[in-house]
Write a protein that holds these residues in place. Structure first.
Motif, PDB file in Angstrom:
ATOM      1  N   THR A  41     -11.950   3.122   8.774  1.00 54.27           N
ATOM      2  CA  THR A  41     -11.899   2.889   7.327  1.00 54.27           C
ATOM      3  C   THR A  41     -10.842   3.761   6.663  1.00 54.27           C
ATOM      4  O   THR A  41     -10.102   3.304   5.781  1.00 54.27           O
ATOM      5  N   TRP A  42     -10.785   5.033   7.080  1.00 51.50           N
ATOM      6  CA  TRP A  42      -9.762   5.948   6.536  1.00 51.50           C
ATOM      7  C   TRP A  42      -8.354   5.425   6.829  1.00 51.50           C
ATOM      8  O   TRP A  42      -7.481   5.452   5.959  1.00 51.50           O
ATOM      9  N   PHE A  43      -8.146   4.954   8.025  1.00 50.37           N
ATOM     10  CA  PHE A  43      -6.835   4.468   8.447  1.00 50.37           C
ATOM     11  C   PHE A  43      -6.401   3.255   7.614  1.00 50.37           C
ATOM     12  O   PHE A  43      -5.245   3.161   7.167  1.00 50.37           O
ATOM     13  N   GLU A  44      -7.328   2.347   7.373  1.00 57.04           N
ATOM     14  CA  GLU A  44      -7.012   1.154   6.577  1.00 57.04           C
ATOM     15  C   GLU A  44      -6.589   1.546   5.156  1.00 57.04           C
ATOM     16  O   GLU A  44      -5.576   1.050   4.631  1.00 57.04           O
ATOM     17  N   TYR A  48      -2.745   1.284   3.543  1.00 56.34           N
ATOM     18  CA  TYR A  48      -2.624   0.471   2.334  1.00 56.34           C
ATOM     19  C   TYR A  48      -1.970   1.286   1.212  1.00 56.34           C
ATOM     20  O   TYR A  48      -1.157   0.761   0.443  1.00 56.34           O
ATOM     21  N   THR A  49      -2.307   2.579   1.135  1.00 64.78           N
ATOM     22  CA  THR A  49      -1.721   3.441   0.114  1.00 64.78           C
ATOM     23  C   THR A  49      -0.224   3.660   0.369  1.00 64.78           C
ATOM     24  O   THR A  49       0.587   3.675  -0.568  1.00 64.78           O
ATOM     25  N   LEU A  50       0.146   3.804   1.636  1.00 55.90           N
ATOM     26  CA  LEU A  50       1.562   3.985   1.975  1.00 55.90           C
ATOM     27  C   LEU A  50       2.381   2.752   1.622  1.00 55.90           C
ATOM     28  O   LEU A  50       3.534   2.857   1.231  1.00 55.90           O
ATOM     29  N   GLY A  51       1.767   1.570   1.803  1.00 57.77           N
ATOM     30  CA  GLY A  51       2.469   0.331   1.494  1.00 57.77           C
ATOM     31  C   GLY A  51       3.048  -0.321   2.736  1.00 57.77           C
ATOM     32  O   GLY A  51       3.514   0.361   3.656  1.00 57.77           O
ATOM     33  N   GLU A  52       3.007  -1.624   2.760  1.00 55.63           N
ATOM     34  CA  GLU A  52       3.448  -2.383   3.930  1.00 55.63           C
ATOM     35  C   GLU A  52       4.915  -2.151   4.244  1.00 55.63           C
ATOM     36  O   GLU A  52       5.333  -2.208   5.402  1.00 55.63           O
ATOM     37  N   GLN A  53       5.732  -1.872   3.208  1.00 55.34           N
ATOM     38  CA  GLN A  53       7.165  -1.701   3.428  1.00 55.34           C
ATOM     39  C   GLN A  53       7.505  -0.386   4.111  1.00 55.34           C
ATOM     40  O   GLN A  53       8.635  -0.190   4.575  1.00 55.34           O
ATOM     41  N   HIS A  54       6.547   0.548   4.210  1.00 49.58           N
ATOM     42  CA  HIS A  54       6.825   1.867   4.787  1.00 49.58           C
ATOM     43  C   HIS A  54       6.282   2.027   6.213  1.00 49.58           C
ATOM     44  O   HIS A  54       6.432   3.102   6.811  1.00 49.58           O
ATOM     45  N   VAL A  55       5.657   1.015   6.753  1.00 51.90           N
ATOM     46  CA  VAL A  55       5.143   1.061   8.129  1.00 51.90           C
ATOM     47  C   VAL A  55       5.556  -0.218   8.845  1.00 51.90           C
ATOM     48  O   VAL A  55       5.969  -1.195   8.214  1.00 51.90           O
ATOM     49  N   SER A  56       5.433  -0.216  10.152  1.00 52.44           N
ATOM     50  CA  SER A  56       5.788  -1.405  10.919  1.00 52.44           C
ATOM     51  C   SER A  56       4.781  -2.516  10.670  1.00 52.44           C
ATOM     52  O   SER A  56       3.629  -2.269  10.281  1.00 52.44           O
ATOM     53  N   SER A  61      -0.898  -4.594  10.421  1.00 45.98           N
ATOM     54  CA  SER A  61      -1.922  -5.546  10.874  1.00 45.98           C
ATOM     55  C   SER A  61      -3.058  -4.817  11.576  1.00 45.98           C
ATOM     56  O   SER A  61      -4.234  -5.155  11.406  1.00 45.98           O
ATOM     57  N   LEU A  62      -2.705  -3.796  12.377  1.00 45.36           N
ATOM     58  CA  LEU A  62      -3.719  -3.033  13.094  1.00 45.36           C
ATOM     59  C   LEU A  62      -4.636  -2.293  12.121  1.00 45.36           C
ATOM     60  O   LEU A  62      -5.855  -2.230  12.322  1.00 45.36           O
ATOM     61  N   ALA A  63      -4.064  -1.749  11.044  1.00 39.73           N
ATOM     62  CA  ALA A  63      -4.857  -1.010  10.061  1.00 39.73           C
ATOM     63  C   ALA A  63      -5.809  -1.927   9.297  1.00 39.73           C
ATOM     64  O   ALA A  63      -6.895  -1.499   8.891  1.00 39.73           O
ATOM     65  N   CYS A  64      -5.413  -3.177   9.108  1.00 38.35           N
ATOM     66  CA  CYS A  64      -6.279  -4.121   8.387  1.00 38.35           C
ATOM     67  C   CYS A  64      -7.536  -4.471   9.172  1.00 38.35           C
ATOM     68  O   CYS A  64      -8.531  -4.928   8.604  1.00 38.35           O
TER      69      CYS A  64
END
Length: 293
Positions: A41-44, A48-56, A61-64
């Motif tokens: 839950t923490w990871f998701e 999400y806070t970092l934003g999709e544009q800042h991670v692969s 998808s894995l975090a979701c």
């Protein structure tokens, strides 16, 4: 299952360490137990806070998290190696359910042996690369360290007690981590013991099961590297024997070929009798033996 996937993803390690440090600052005694419970839950939320544009795209998808509906298969092809579940092959003469996984801790390699019970597909949200799925194997893992049931290794053969199981609360591995092994009856230690045999794979199953290119509904495919696939068709033995590729052929009726073959066989029988000078009785005996064979 989700926890196993997360702990086996190198990209997740740095985020897991951040979460672990936050738990440590809270004064929690059993940090690892709390991490296992809270991290998904923490990871998701963190990604999400970092934003999709800042991670692969894969990490997002894995975090979701995966779809709550899990797809179960009884067979799986992983990098050209075919696996069957233990229950699927109970009435078969072939064996494809033996699995092994290696673990390296402090530069020491440990091998675990078992049989495949289920193939599970976790489906994650789509991204720009399309569908995202991870395949897991659920296995029954043999007890290798029990006092009476532990693995016996004489330097030539490794014998396992297939009735003694361990790791029932941690039965999952990634399909890509598995290596296939075979088990044979151990005549030395008895019916509950099997000798394990490892071997080098030829990666034969990079070929679609059906001529249409569609996958079998009960089979799953996962590959680390893309492969070129083709459809293999059976070749009629008669056409294969009497065919030429150095010039264009002329179609003829099957009855003509049959008559030619029949005349050719009759000629061989007649010429064989005259040339060899065999008596009728000897020829008749050979024909009878051929029929019995």
């Amino acid at each position: 299952m989700v926890w196993y996937v997360l702990t086996n993803c190198p990209e997740v390690e740095e985020y897991m360490e951040v979460c672990r440090e936050e738990i440590r600052r809270r004064g929690v005694i059993n940090i690892e137990h709390t991490l296992k419970k809270e991290f998904p839950t923490w990871f998701e939320k963190h990604i999400y806070t970092l934003g999709e544009q800042h991670v692969s795209a894969d990490l997002y998808s894995l975090a979701c998290g995966p779809n709550k509906r899990i797809v179960v298969y009884s067979a799986c092809n992983v990098n050209g190696v075919r696996y069957h579940t233990f229950d699927r092959e109970k009435k078969r003469k072939t064996q494809n359910s033996g699995i092994m996984v290696k673990e390296i801790v402090n530069n020491v390699e440990t091998q675990y042996y078992g049989v495949l019970k289920e193939v599970l597909e976790l489906r994650y949200p789509k991204n720009k690369h399309g569908e995202r799925s991870i395949f897991l194997f659920r296995g029954d893992w043999f007890d290798l360290h029990g006092k009476a049931t532990g693995m016996k290794d004489d330097g030539y053969f490794k014998s396992l007690n297939v009735k003694a199981l361990r790791y029932k609360k941690d039965p999952f591995i990634l399909a890509s981590q598995a290596e296939q092994v075979f088990y044979m009856e151990d005549t030395k230690y008895g019916k509950d013991w099997n000798v394990v045999q490892t071997f080098s794979h030829r990666h034969l199953y990079d070929v679609p099961e059906l001529e249409t290119g569609e996958l079998n509904a009960t089979d799953a495919y996962q590959e680390e590297m893309p492969s070129t696939t083709s459809t293999v068709k059976d070749i009629d033995q008669l056409l294969d024997t009497y065919s030429r590729d150095d010039e264009e052929g002329t179609p003829v009726h099957a009855s003509i070929v049959y008559d030619l073959l029949k005349d050719d066989n009759n000629y061989d029988e007649d010429s064989g009798t005259d040339d060899d000078g065999q008596e009728d009785g000897a020829l008749s005996e050979n024909e009878h033996s051929s029929d019995d064979d």
